[in-house]
Design a protein around this motif. Structure first.
Motif, PDB file in Angstrom:
ATOM      1  N   THR A   1       2.527 -11.909   3.016  1.00 31.89           N
ATOM      2  CA  THR A   1       2.474 -10.511   3.442  1.00 31.89           C
ATOM      3  C   THR A   1       3.905 -10.104   3.735  1.00 31.89           C
ATOM      4  O   THR A   1       4.515 -10.609   4.674  1.00 31.89           O
ATOM      5  CB  THR A   1       1.589 -10.362   4.688  1.00 31.89           C
TER       6      THR A   1
ATOM      7  N   TYR B   1       6.947  -7.362   4.412  1.00 31.08           N
ATOM      8  CA  TYR B   1       7.267  -6.068   5.004  1.00 31.08           C
ATOM      9  C   TYR B   1       8.655  -5.662   4.530  1.00 31.08           C
ATOM     10  O   TYR B   1       9.624  -6.401   4.745  1.00 31.08           O
ATOM     11  CB  TYR B   1       7.232  -6.177   6.530  1.00 31.08           C
TER      12      TYR B   1
ATOM     13  N   VAL C   1      -7.295  -5.007  -1.982  1.00 28.76           N
ATOM     14  CA  VAL C   1      -6.532  -6.071  -1.355  1.00 28.76           C
ATOM     15  C   VAL C   1      -6.810  -7.383  -2.085  1.00 28.76           C
ATOM     16  O   VAL C   1      -7.971  -7.751  -2.269  1.00 28.76           O
ATOM     17  CB  VAL C   1      -6.928  -6.207   0.130  1.00 28.76           C
TER      18      VAL C   1
ATOM     19  N   PHE D   1       1.074  -1.504  -0.445  1.00 28.53           N
ATOM     20  CA  PHE D   1       0.431  -0.602   0.510  1.00 28.53           C
ATOM     21  C   PHE D   1       1.471   0.147   1.330  1.00 28.53           C
ATOM     22  O   PHE D   1       2.551  -0.380   1.628  1.00 28.53           O
ATOM     23  CB  PHE D   1      -0.448  -1.419   1.468  1.00 28.53           C
ATOM     24  N   ALA D   2       1.088   1.337   1.710  1.00 28.19           N
ATOM     25  CA  ALA D   2       1.930   2.086   2.636  1.00 28.19           C
ATOM     26  C   ALA D   2       1.753   1.534   4.045  1.00 28.19           C
ATOM     27  O   ALA D   2       0.632   1.243   4.487  1.00 28.19           O
ATOM     28  CB  ALA D   2       1.548   3.561   2.611  1.00 28.19           C
ATOM     29  N   ASP D   3       2.837   1.383   4.748  1.00 25.26           N
ATOM     30  CA  ASP D   3       2.790   0.972   6.142  1.00 25.26           C
ATOM     31  C   ASP D   3       2.550   2.212   7.017  1.00 25.26           C
ATOM     32  O   ASP D   3       2.700   3.348   6.560  1.00 25.26           O
ATOM     33  CB  ASP D   3       4.134   0.316   6.487  1.00 25.26           C
ATOM     34  N   ARG D   4       2.160   1.974   8.255  1.00 28.84           N
ATOM     35  CA  ARG D   4       2.083   3.101   9.195  1.00 28.84           C
ATOM     36  C   ARG D   4       3.476   3.616   9.534  1.00 28.84           C
ATOM     37  O   ARG D   4       3.636   4.779   9.922  1.00 28.84           O
ATOM     38  CB  ARG D   4       1.414   2.681  10.507  1.00 28.84           C
ATOM     39  N   VAL D   5       4.442   2.745   9.457  1.00 28.85           N
ATOM     40  CA  VAL D   5       5.805   3.168   9.751  1.00 28.85           C
ATOM     41  C   VAL D   5       6.348   3.875   8.519  1.00 28.85           C
ATOM     42  O   VAL D   5       6.403   3.273   7.444  1.00 28.85           O
ATOM     43  CB  VAL D   5       6.685   1.950  10.099  1.00 28.85           C
TER      44      VAL D   5
ATOM     45  N   ARG E   1       8.203   2.518   5.004  1.00 24.24           N
ATOM     46  CA  ARG E   1       8.036   1.079   4.789  1.00 24.24           C
ATOM     47  C   ARG E   1       6.832   0.802   3.903  1.00 24.24           C
ATOM     48  O   ARG E   1       5.870   1.572   3.875  1.00 24.24           O
ATOM     49  CB  ARG E   1       7.823   0.347   6.111  1.00 24.24           C
TER      50      ARG E   1
ATOM     51  N   ILE F   1       4.132  -2.503   2.560  1.00 21.23           N
ATOM     52  CA  ILE F   1       3.636  -3.858   2.788  1.00 21.23           C
ATOM     53  C   ILE F   1       3.143  -4.370   1.434  1.00 21.23           C
ATOM     54  O   ILE F   1       2.289  -3.743   0.807  1.00 21.23           O
ATOM     55  CB  ILE F   1       2.503  -3.865   3.824  1.00 21.23           C
TER      56      ILE F   1
ATOM     57  N   VAL G   1       1.455  -7.471  -0.526  1.00 19.87           N
ATOM     58  CA  VAL G   1       0.646  -8.661  -0.268  1.00 19.87           C
ATOM     59  C   VAL G   1       0.434  -9.400  -1.588  1.00 19.87           C
ATOM     60  O   VAL G   1      -0.099  -8.846  -2.548  1.00 19.87           O
ATOM     61  CB  VAL G   1      -0.716  -8.285   0.340  1.00 19.87           C
TER      62      VAL G   1
END
Lengths: 344, 344, 344, 344
Positions: D243, D245, D279, D296-300, D303, D305, D307
């Motif tokens: 995973t 980041y 996923v 994937f889009a991060d909440r931040v 950024r 993610i 996987v």
């Protein structure tokens, strides 16, 4: 090349059939049925297949059987009888993985499965496909009923001795253990990971539906008494053990039984008789079509313990189905089934 | 308050004893032996205990038994006989969790365990601590030999029927399944996660050391024939099943057997007879001292299948040890043992 | 003695609450609700409890709250708000294990959980029960919202450093792993043993509902930026890891952070700061209320990795609930929560 | 047909190589080394192979390399350098699965693995065999160093973005999870079933040997900063998740990254970019050579993610080794590697 349709492709035996056929040099997959998950990419039904070129799932009634040579029917018991009858009008061969055509007597089917059989005429000519005991019947067979996983595992362990009258009629006890895939893919509380993992239990004690099927076959080979059969659910995906307790008749020893079995299965590519002292393990046949059988002396004089292991989804179901189809066609028995067990 | 020393605290039964004693209102832990891991904080030997106030581990010969009231000996078999003899000179009570004092006949011990017993005199007065059948002997006993895990699980399932002559002498077959902790904590290839997980197998077929122990006790209650016993290793930490096949004598039915068992165990806080149709599961007694027993009709007329489950480390070992010690002291049997099974 | 009702006793957090309360010296269980499994013996809902003296399950509206002192509400989110409001008219204390009262802002609740909050007034005085940071508010509190399992595990790892401004505002990444019980007891394909065992995967990437809850609390302690949070499902029953990546502010070193945490939690019976170099493992806190936190230097200069482990059902849910109730009553925090982790 | 010797055939990567080569149409197995288990039938070393026609194991120095075309070296790191140098005098190709030739700088090898490299000259021409980024170098290569399992899984997730400057230099955090086979077959307490099952933990935090290897390759593609890397041990046999980041540079969005990856890997038969929202799961690539990557889009904001999942023994080790050998020979890349993941 033959073209196959798989009925009931959304269950584990359906998926295992697809997996094996994808590696089969003489078969291509032409249709997949999945009534509750129709019109889906097969990779959405089983994610391990995403990326594979496979037909979209259909309702069984929407499948066009034109051009299909063989149907592998992996439907739940009692749901596929009519569809199989219909299919036999269009295709050369139906290999049924379900329980519907295993019991030769429709009355017994009704007693065991709780509903009358809708196609009793088909029972007459169906071949009970315990491969190693059905080869002569399989060539050209149009409807093959593949044995249940427990019967496959147990009968391979018992039939040679029964056939040779090596066992008395008074004792056959089968204590079996199965992985969770044997219970199917239906989402139920009893199959929830946290209700199954890190524990074990017996089920169907004294009344499992595979016992009459085993007795039917044992009778054909000469064992006429009732048997004991107790399955247990073990926290593993694949794998099955049948631990069989038998009493030897006069003149028979464990060594002689082992020699009998070694000879009986000497030409069978998928049955291994373990050397003296070696215990078969389910994990070593994971994903393979092999059955491994160990024969041991019991502490009780005159008794033997025969331990048989298979992968319930492969030799216990879809692998044997492919093996049977190979033989209906007169092909080499091992086509598409050559993989070594995936260990670890 | 009594003070306990635990011999062999670096194994799983040692750790389970520590866990249970930490919750016991009348016992405090005074010493821990661990020969290969001496002079370590116990939380370094078993990380779940880090933070607990516990003695540093010592070599067994370095333990000062002054002030110790009871020794729980969790050593591997054949390694603790002398230490136990010495301990009995200093402490009131020794509860032995190992196999060393289970067989009453030193000759049989030597035959089964491959070395002579060094303390045969102690065998004479030792109490075989299958609690539910030993209560009258336990009060004041100085040396208690706790039964093996398989004998505990199996004998609880068999003894009431044997005692009542409900079973014929011709058939006792015990097919058992155990979690991996039963094999101990030694690092061997056979216990490597990847060699054990997602699979199952039988072992010790026909010659497991717990069979003579079971036969010894069965003989005391009237069953004189040899028994069959086959253990299987299942990928779970804790838990044990004994699936017992017996033949009923005339006048006995499954219902009557169930009633007999219910009565026999009615005053026993740790034995539950399941209602008709309910199958006991190992996971429901995880970490508890409870044994659950279900009694079922076999398909074979005149036979019953008795299924018993325990946690092999608790009722099958350390829990029964604490239960036994409670009774040697005349305490309430359940002290320190009240926890419900940790499920899931 | 206080009398407790458990709402939602047919789920895993409900059962864990029952298990813990059975060992609590000051609480007895007066009622159990289970809407879909009403009017059952609790031992039929969770077989590990069979034999325990426990109330029959009821529909929530049938529970008579007379004589009940405390409600532990273990209902699925969004289903218990009205029942809790009603309960507060009858009982002294409600400890809510669900997500319903965790977010202090009803608008955020609606945004995250997709439905308006029916009891926004109750949000004002509720205590967010991350015990180690809420003690002063818990005494006498009437409504306690227990944090989610991921927030509990993560915030214990992060808050002391955030509070001390040891971490920059630019980086908090939480990569979490949870056992399957965290997903609840509902029978779904995704939780089927064969779909979960022997594999792992991430889920809820970028949008898990526990992230806003964590940000709410982090803001209160001074961290104002968004965080990253990615949970993973691991084939184990219980256990949770939060692996937290943070950037240290000037003057802070890993050693100083470890010392800060050791001091911050020195009086906390359920939080352990691991010695330098020791990695916490979920299995060592199985069934216990302990959180273990290890603090490590990253390869990237100026960063630390903080690893926190709990049992998601105990400290992550029901154990913290009991701990919180103990404090609302002014009792010793550890009452009923003393058990060592069940390992193995 | 080419003939292969496998060095180190008693470990898991050795066995996986044997398994794959048995299904390879252009390779036959000519020799198997297993120093601690020499002179054994291979089916005794790995029981899944019993019955297969395979060479008896030998000590490595006893293997006659005459007639061998390729060595697959699966030895523990630091033990095979000399044997590989010798082998290169006799065979055309060596595919090294160990860590010995991954780091191009011998000084870094010594720093990371704690001993000087004995064959530094061989490092110069070795190909680092992350197949999808090494194709042009593989044709005709004589020594291929297969990447570690974590680097394979992580670099496939990161390199296209790094290469395109889609990620800033300030953030690469890799949080990884691996099955137990990744730790090898040595019998140690830490790999005992009961110490591993039903739990999870991080290890090698901040100092795992695969981190410098990943940094070496990331530098080649333009990422010059240190990375964070934390592996975790998960109770499953096979499977690995990375995973990752990352922070996007200006002009890059998650969608654009996904499109970049889809294009970059469009011709790669063993890399799948998941559709938006799906996923990847390790269990779906069990036993297959496929890598699956989800973005994937991060909440931040800003950024992403990423996987990535593989089977650590297949794409993470022996499968990639076979893939690389196929390419050294100019063969179709997928030869012998066509199997679908074994699920469940």
């Amino acid at each position: 090349m033959k073209t196959a349709a798989i009925f009931g492709a959304s269950g584990y035996t359906g998926a295992e059939t697809v997996r094996l056929l994808l590696g089969h040099p003489e078969i291509e997959i032409g249709a997949l049925s999945a009534n509750r998950r129709a019109d889906e990419a097969y990779g959405d039904v089983f994610a391990n297949f995403s990326g594979q070129s496979l037909p979209t799932t259909q309702k069984i009634e929407d499948i066009d059987l034109t051009g299909i040579d063989v149907v592998f029917s992996c439907l739940p018991h009692s749901t596929g009888q009519a569809a199989i009858a219909t299919a036999l009008d269009h295709v050369d061969t139906v290999i049924d993985v379900s329980a519907d055509f295993r019991l030769s007597d429709p009355a017994e089917f009704e007693a065991v499965y709780g509903a009358p059989h809708s196609q009793p005429a088909l029972l007459e000519d169906r071949v009970y496909g315990l491969t190693e005991f059905a080869r002569s019947d399989l060539l050209g067979a149009r409807l093959v009923a593949c044995p249940g996983c427990f019967p496959t595992c147990s009968l391979l362990a018992l039939l040679p001795g029964v056939e040779a009258s090596a066992f008395t009629d008074s004792l056959i006890i089968i204590d079996a253990k199965t992985g969770v895939t044997g219970a199917g893919r239906k989402a139920t509380l009893g199959l929830h990971f946290s209700e199954v993992s890190d524990g074990a239990h017996a089920y169907g004690i004294g009344n499992h539906r595979h016992a009459p099927e085993m007795e039917q076959e044992l009778r054909l080979f000469g064992h006429t008494s009732a048997i004991s059969f107790t399955p247990h659910l073990v926290p593993m995906n694949r794998g099955m053990i049948a631990t069989c307790y038998v009493e030897l008749t006069e003149d028979w020893s464990v060594e002689r039984v082992r020699q009998l079995y070694a000879e009986r299965y000497s030409a069978d590519p998928f049955v291994t008789i373990m050397p003296d002292g070696e215990v078969p393990q389910t994990r070593h046949v994971r994903g393979s079509n092999e059955a491994r059988i160990g024969i041991f002396a019991d502490r009780v004089p005159g008794r033997a313990i025969i331990v048989s292991v298979i992968d319930n989804l492969t030799k216990g179901s879809s692998g044997q189905a492919v093996q049977n189809y190979n033989l209906t066609q007169g092909w080499t028995e091992t086509l598409g089934l050559g993989a070594t067990g995936l260990f670890p």
